[in-house]
Scaffold this active site. Structure first.
Site, PDB file in Angstrom:
ATOM      1  CG  HIS A 198      -1.867  -0.993   1.446  1.00  0.00           C
ATOM      2  ND1 HIS A 198      -1.956  -1.765   2.593  1.00  0.00           N
ATOM      3  CD2 HIS A 198      -2.873  -1.433   0.639  1.00  0.00           C
ATOM      4  CE1 HIS A 198      -2.963  -2.605   2.490  1.00  0.00           C
ATOM      5  NE2 HIS A 198      -3.541  -2.435   1.314  1.00  0.00           N
TER       6      HIS A 198
ATOM      7  NE  ARG B  69      -2.846  -7.784  -4.239  1.00  0.00           N
ATOM      8  CZ  ARG B  69      -3.617  -8.066  -3.210  1.00  0.00           C
ATOM      9  NH1 ARG B  69      -3.100  -8.187  -2.015  1.00  0.00           N
ATOM     10  NH2 ARG B  69      -4.917  -8.232  -3.356  1.00  0.00           N
TER      11      ARG B  69
ATOM     12  CB  SER C 291      -4.023  -6.400   5.074  1.00  0.00           C
ATOM     13  OG  SER C 291      -3.646  -5.163   4.550  1.00  0.00           O
TER      14      SER C 291
END
Ligand code: PNS
Length: 171
Positions: free
Chosen positions: A29, A102, A139
């Site tokens: 991020h 990604r 995350s």
């Protein structure tokens, strides 16, 4: 000659948003936020308030961590929102959403949201390819690995690492 549609008529994007859950912010991020800050005049990082979703950190804690790690950027501000992202954009004069991609697996859902946001409010979405150093990072994986005592150094900012250790030791 017919010109292609120009959305609402914006010629330059000045104010953009990086939306997400950020539970917690990762180096992936952080990389996208920093690169966006280099491209646009003002970057708002907007933390989604989602009471239905179980999170490790409260929204206040996530906002605090984001403020800490982005304090070196003069043009990044941290905010929170609930409801539709396009409404947040309208309220804050934001013209585009920045998203990191990604892998191909991200693309399908991201494209669907991007097209829906454009359909609803002509809010554009700009995709940035993730730094390959972080293309495997999320995350949820960070939380899972840290939860089992695995090493996550280098994957999250130092400030987040310390907070993750504290939070997981409370459990
Ligand atoms: O980090 P996340 O959880 O993948 O972020 C997803 C987020 C916050 C970008 C997305 O869920 C979102 O924009 N939610 C706000 C609600 C909304 O606008 N929904 C319609 C999307 S087309």
């Amino acid at each position: 000659m017919n010109l292609p549609e120009q959305g609402r008529g914006w010629h330059r994007v000045l104010r953009v948003v990086c939306p997400g859950s950020f539970d917690p912010v990762t180096n992936g991020h952080f990389d996208i936020i920093g690169r966006a800050a280099g491209l646009y005049d003002e970057v708002t990082v907007a933390v989604l308030i989602n009471e239905a979703k179980h999170s490790l950190f409260t929204v206040d804690e996530r906002v605090e961590m984001l403020r800490e790690v982005t304090s070196g950027y003069g043009n990044v501000r941290i905010d929170r929102f609930h409801g539709l992202l396009v409404d947040f954009c309208a309220t804050n004069g934001i013209t585009a959403v920045i998203k990191g991609l990604r892998a191909v697996s991200d693309f399908e859902y991201e494209m669907q949201m991007a097209q829906m946001n454009y359909r609803m409010a002509k809010v554009e979405t700009l995709f940035m390819t993730t730094n390959p150093l972080y293309s495997f990072l999320s995350s949820s994986l960070v939380k899972e690995i840290a939860g089992y005592g695995g090493d996550i150094s280098g994957l999250v900012p130092e400030a987040v690492l310390a907070r993750l250790r504290d939070r997981l030791s409370e459990k």
